[in-house]
Design a protein around this motif. Structure first.
Motif, PDB file in Angstrom:
ATOM      1  N   ASP A 286      13.107 -13.236   5.810  1.00 22.82           N
ATOM      2  CA  ASP A 286      14.142 -12.381   6.389  1.00 22.82           C
ATOM      3  C   ASP A 286      13.586 -10.965   6.515  1.00 22.82           C
ATOM      4  OD1 ASP A 286      14.357 -11.147   3.891  1.00 22.82           O
ATOM      5  OD2 ASP A 286      16.179 -12.235   3.328  1.00 22.82           O
ATOM      6  N   ALA A 287      14.449 -10.031   6.869  1.00 20.33           N
ATOM      7  CA  ALA A 287      13.970  -8.673   7.148  1.00 20.33           C
ATOM      8  C   ALA A 287      13.341  -8.023   5.919  1.00 20.33           C
ATOM      9  CB  ALA A 287      15.130  -7.828   7.645  1.00 20.33           C
ATOM     10  N   ARG A 288      13.664  -8.548   4.724  1.00 24.94           N
ATOM     11  CA  ARG A 288      13.101  -7.955   3.500  1.00 24.94           C
ATOM     12  C   ARG A 288      11.720  -8.500   3.176  1.00 24.94           C
ATOM     13  NH1 ARG A 288      17.986  -9.611  -0.197  1.00 24.94           N
ATOM     14  NH2 ARG A 288      17.610 -11.447   1.113  1.00 24.94           N
ATOM     15  N   GLY A 289      11.462  -9.747   3.533  1.00 29.97           N
ATOM     16  CA  GLY A 289      10.153 -10.290   3.201  1.00 29.97           C
ATOM     17  C   GLY A 289      10.099 -11.793   3.132  1.00 29.97           C
TER      18      GLY A 289
ATOM     19  N   PRO B  24       6.965  -6.969  12.411  1.00 32.49           N
ATOM     20  CA  PRO B  24       6.052  -8.091  12.167  1.00 32.49           C
ATOM     21  C   PRO B  24       6.737  -9.294  11.516  1.00 32.49           C
ATOM     22  CG  PRO B  24       5.649  -6.326  10.583  1.00 32.49           C
ATOM     23  CD  PRO B  24       6.623  -5.788  11.593  1.00 32.49           C
ATOM     24  N   LEU B  25       7.882  -9.066  10.854  1.00 34.50           N
ATOM     25  CA  LEU B  25       8.561 -10.215  10.239  1.00 34.50           C
ATOM     26  C   LEU B  25       9.250 -11.065  11.312  1.00 34.50           C
ATOM     27  CD1 LEU B  25       9.757  -8.418   7.031  1.00 34.50           C
ATOM     28  CD2 LEU B  25       7.980 -10.134   7.242  1.00 34.50           C
ATOM     29  N   VAL B  26       9.744 -10.410  12.356  1.00 31.39           N
ATOM     30  CA  VAL B  26      10.281 -11.157  13.498  1.00 31.39           C
ATOM     31  C   VAL B  26       9.137 -11.927  14.168  1.00 31.39           C
ATOM     32  CG1 VAL B  26      11.401 -10.958  15.755  1.00 31.39           C
ATOM     33  CG2 VAL B  26      12.170  -9.522  13.831  1.00 31.39           C
ATOM     34  N   GLN B  27       8.001 -11.233  14.332  1.00 33.46           N
ATOM     35  CA  GLN B  27       6.845 -11.875  14.952  1.00 33.46           C
ATOM     36  C   GLN B  27       6.363 -13.072  14.129  1.00 33.46           C
ATOM     37  OE1 GLN B  27       5.561 -11.150  17.992  1.00 33.46           O
ATOM     38  NE2 GLN B  27       4.323 -12.999  17.660  1.00 33.46           N
ATOM     39  N   LEU B  28       6.352 -12.919  12.814  1.00 29.66           N
ATOM     40  CA  LEU B  28       5.939 -14.033  11.954  1.00 29.66           C
ATOM     41  C   LEU B  28       6.888 -15.225  12.147  1.00 29.66           C
ATOM     42  CD1 LEU B  28       4.329 -15.401   9.716  1.00 29.66           C
ATOM     43  CD2 LEU B  28       5.622 -14.066   8.039  1.00 29.66           C
TER      44      LEU B  28
ATOM     45  N   VAL C  71       4.033  -4.397   3.084  1.00 28.71           N
ATOM     46  CA  VAL C  71       3.690  -3.052   3.559  1.00 28.71           C
ATOM     47  C   VAL C  71       2.569  -3.157   4.592  1.00 28.71           C
ATOM     48  CG1 VAL C  71       4.473  -1.814   1.512  1.00 28.71           C
ATOM     49  CG2 VAL C  71       2.135  -2.662   1.586  1.00 28.71           C
ATOM     50  N   GLU C  72       1.982  -4.348   4.686  1.00 23.93           N
ATOM     51  CA  GLU C  72       0.909  -4.625   5.640  1.00 23.93           C
ATOM     52  C   GLU C  72       1.055  -6.053   6.139  1.00 23.93           C
ATOM     53  OE1 GLU C  72      -3.522  -3.913   5.134  1.00 23.93           O
ATOM     54  OE2 GLU C  72      -2.731  -3.688   3.119  1.00 23.93           O
ATOM     55  N   VAL C  73       0.895  -6.261   7.422  1.00 19.15           N
ATOM     56  CA  VAL C  73       0.890  -7.612   8.004  1.00 19.15           C
ATOM     57  C   VAL C  73      -0.200  -7.625   9.078  1.00 19.15           C
ATOM     58  CG1 VAL C  73       2.237  -9.421   9.166  1.00 19.15           C
ATOM     59  CG2 VAL C  73       3.422  -7.766   7.705  1.00 19.15           C
TER      60      VAL C  73
ATOM     61  N   ALA D 182       1.089  -1.577   9.712  1.00 22.18           N
ATOM     62  CA  ALA D 182       1.206  -0.845   8.445  1.00 22.18           C
ATOM     63  C   ALA D 182       2.576  -0.172   8.415  1.00 22.18           C
ATOM     64  CB  ALA D 182       0.110   0.203   8.323  1.00 22.18           C
ATOM     65  N   ARG D 183       3.231  -0.232   7.260  1.00 19.14           N
ATOM     66  CA  ARG D 183       4.526   0.435   7.086  1.00 19.14           C
ATOM     67  C   ARG D 183       4.357   1.943   7.222  1.00 19.14           C
ATOM     68  NH1 ARG D 183       9.473  -1.309   7.618  1.00 19.14           N
ATOM     69  NH2 ARG D 183      10.136  -2.962   6.238  1.00 19.14           N
ATOM     70  N   THR D 184       5.257   2.588   7.927  1.00 18.55           N
ATOM     71  CA  THR D 184       5.202   4.042   8.036  1.00 18.55           C
ATOM     72  C   THR D 184       6.205   4.662   7.057  1.00 18.55           C
ATOM     73  OG1 THR D 184       6.803   3.947   9.826  1.00 18.55           O
ATOM     74  CG2 THR D 184       4.479   4.032  10.460  1.00 18.55           C
ATOM     75  N   ALA D 185       6.072   5.972   6.846  1.00 23.22           N
ATOM     76  CA  ALA D 185       6.912   6.653   5.855  1.00 23.22           C
ATOM     77  C   ALA D 185       8.398   6.534   6.200  1.00 23.22           C
ATOM     78  CB  ALA D 185       6.496   8.120   5.751  1.00 23.22           C
ATOM     79  N   ASP D 186       8.714   6.432   7.499  1.00 28.62           N
ATOM     80  CA  ASP D 186      10.135   6.361   7.894  1.00 28.62           C
ATOM     81  C   ASP D 186      10.654   4.916   7.932  1.00 28.62           C
ATOM     82  OD1 ASP D 186       8.895   5.341  10.097  1.00 28.62           O
ATOM     83  OD2 ASP D 186       9.693   6.796  11.530  1.00 28.62           O
ATOM     84  N   GLY D 187       9.864   3.980   7.388  1.00 27.07           N
ATOM     85  CA  GLY D 187      10.334   2.595   7.309  1.00 27.07           C
ATOM     86  C   GLY D 187      10.055   1.784   8.563  1.00 27.07           C
ATOM     87  N   GLY D 188       9.355   2.378   9.536  1.00 21.52           N
ATOM     88  CA  GLY D 188       8.959   1.623  10.729  1.00 21.52           C
ATOM     89  C   GLY D 188       7.596   0.976  10.521  1.00 21.52           C
ATOM     90  N   TRP D 189       6.985   0.572  11.619  1.00 23.68           N
ATOM     91  CA  TRP D 189       5.675  -0.084  11.558  1.00 23.68           C
ATOM     92  C   TRP D 189       4.747   0.537  12.581  1.00 23.68           C
ATOM     93  CZ3 TRP D 189       4.571  -3.495   7.792  1.00 23.68           C
ATOM     94  CH2 TRP D 189       5.624  -4.149   7.164  1.00 23.68           C
ATOM     95  N   GLU D 190       3.480   0.696  12.186  1.00 25.43           N
ATOM     96  CA  GLU D 190       2.460   1.159  13.114  1.00 25.43           C
ATOM     97  C   GLU D 190       1.524  -0.010  13.411  1.00 25.43           C
ATOM     98  OE1 GLU D 190       0.291   5.274  13.117  1.00 25.43           O
ATOM     99  OE2 GLU D 190      -0.703   3.911  11.744  1.00 25.43           O
ATOM    100  N   ARG D 191       1.273  -0.260  14.697  1.00 23.82           N
ATOM    101  CA  ARG D 191       0.453  -1.398  15.120  1.00 23.82           C
ATOM    102  C   ARG D 191      -0.929  -0.912  15.554  1.00 23.82           C
ATOM    103  NH1 ARG D 191       3.981  -4.374  19.595  1.00 23.82           N
ATOM    104  NH2 ARG D 191       5.338  -2.630  19.026  1.00 23.82           N
ATOM    105  N   THR D 192      -1.972  -1.595  15.105  1.00 27.85           N
ATOM    106  CA  THR D 192      -3.335  -1.211  15.465  1.00 27.85           C
ATOM    107  C   THR D 192      -4.152  -2.464  15.757  1.00 27.85           C
ATOM    108  OG1 THR D 192      -3.120   0.438  13.701  1.00 27.85           O
ATOM    109  CG2 THR D 192      -5.289   0.213  14.672  1.00 27.85           C
ATOM    110  N   ARG D 193      -4.971  -2.415  16.788  1.00 28.52           N
ATOM    111  CA  ARG D 193      -5.918  -3.521  17.016  1.00 28.52           C
ATOM    112  C   ARG D 193      -7.143  -3.312  16.120  1.00 28.52           C
ATOM    113  NH1 ARG D 193      -7.797  -7.353  20.751  1.00 28.52           N
ATOM    114  NH2 ARG D 193      -6.089  -7.056  22.225  1.00 28.52           N
ATOM    115  N   LEU D 194      -7.577  -4.377  15.471  1.00 32.65           N
ATOM    116  CA  LEU D 194      -8.776  -4.310  14.627  1.00 32.65           C
ATOM    117  C   LEU D 194      -9.906  -5.109  15.271  1.00 32.65           C
ATOM    118  CD1 LEU D 194      -7.305  -4.985  11.046  1.00 32.65           C
ATOM    119  CD2 LEU D 194      -7.655  -2.769  12.173  1.00 32.65           C
ATOM    120  N   GLN D 195     -11.125  -4.718  15.001  1.00 32.20           N
ATOM    121  CA  GLN D 195     -12.279  -5.488  15.464  1.00 32.20           C
ATOM    122  C   GLN D 195     -12.337  -6.815  14.701  1.00 32.20           C
ATOM    123  OE1 GLN D 195     -15.968  -3.266  15.928  1.00 32.20           O
ATOM    124  NE2 GLN D 195     -14.818  -1.364  15.653  1.00 32.20           N
ATOM    125  N   PRO D 196     -12.897  -7.825  15.368  1.00 36.41           N
ATOM    126  CA  PRO D 196     -12.889  -9.141  14.729  1.00 36.41           C
ATOM    127  C   PRO D 196     -13.749  -9.224  13.482  1.00 36.41           C
ATOM    128  CG  PRO D 196     -14.061  -9.222  16.835  1.00 36.41           C
ATOM    129  CD  PRO D 196     -13.409  -7.879  16.746  1.00 36.41           C
TER     130      PRO D 196
END
Ligand SMILES: Cc1cc2nc3c(=O)[nH]c(=O)nc-3n(C[C@H](O)[C@H](O)[C@H](O)COP(=O)(O)O)c2cc1C
Length: 215
Positions: free
Chosen positions: A70-73, A24-28, A182-184, A201-215
């Motif tokens: 940057d990649a940290r924030g 998400p930081l690249v996306q931002l 930890v959330e974007v 959302a940040r995952t335990a292994d340092g990756g990211w989980e993407r979810t669509r939310l309702q408006p």
């Protein structure tokens, strides 16, 4: 016409989780570039609302400028003894919100805030105009002052103390703070208030989980 009658349609293009970068930081960074291209000098695309909370959990919010991504924030600079600085020392959890109204986009970020190292702060401080650097010495940000004249007198003292533009050190109370997400969430305004939202959302292994939310 009352505030309740103000109504705009948000005609942004569709946003699907699969359209977005896995980081998400690249996306931002991409959205910031797109906002810069569309909004040019009309507004400060790097302005963001920063929410902090005190030890009792009472929130406060104000605008700051994103100065490094940057990649940290996300890094902004401020007076570390200000209200926000004190609140973040007591409770490092922060939230940010960037908004580019003409393109119907919002990005929300949340995570702990850490101070950047003094080397990075000094390097950024040195890029500021000389009187902004003196102003950082003159202002006890968030503390009361009797008058504008008293503030300008403090600036006069800073000018006397630091007459040479090339020799204005970073005040010890001034520095960079980095929100490490930890959330974007990326929000794209769409017609009929059926907006598209993609939450990371940040995952335990340092990756990211993407979810669509309702408006
Ligand atoms: C567009 C905009 C950008 C701002 N950028 C900063 C900034 O980068 N750093 C900062 O300390 N204050 C910035 N300010 C001022 C803050 O909003 C706020 O008034 C100040 O930091 C004191 O906040 P505090 O008393 O909650 O610590 C900015 C204000 C605006 C409107």
């Amino acid at each position: 016409m009352g505030l309740g009658d103000l109504r705009r349609s948000y005609d942004g293009s569709p946003l699907d989780p699969s359209d977005l970068h896995e980081d998400p930081l690249v996306q931002l960074g991409r959205w910031l570039d797109e906002a810069r291209a569309v909004l040019a000098s009309a507004t400060e695309v790097n302005a963001m609302a920063l929410a902090t909370a005190d030890e009792q959990g009472r929130p406060s919010v104000r605008m700051v400028l994103l100065k490094d991504l940057d990649a940290r924030g996300l890094t902004f600079y401020t007076n570390l003894a200000s209200r926000k600085g004190r609140e973040l020392r007591a409770n490092p959890h922060a939230a940010l919100c960037l908004h580019w109204q003409p393109v119907y986009r919002q990005v929300r970020v949340a995570g702990p805030c850490v101070e950047v190292d003094r080397g990075a702060t000094d390097a950024y401080f040195a890029t500021r105009p000389a009187d902004s650097r003196r102003g950082a010495w003159a202002s006890h940000q968030s503390a009361p002052i009797d008058s504008r004249a008293a503030l300008e007198a403090r600036m006069g003292e800073a000018r006397e103390r630091f007459p040479d533009d090339a020799d204005i050190p970073t005040p010890p109370h001034w520095g960079g703070l980095r929100v490490e997400p930890v959330e974007v969430e990326f929000w794209q305004g769409r017609p009929d208030r059926l907006h598209d939202r993609v939450h990371y959302a940040r995952t335990a292994d340092g990756g990211w989980e993407r979810t669509r939310l309702q408006p």
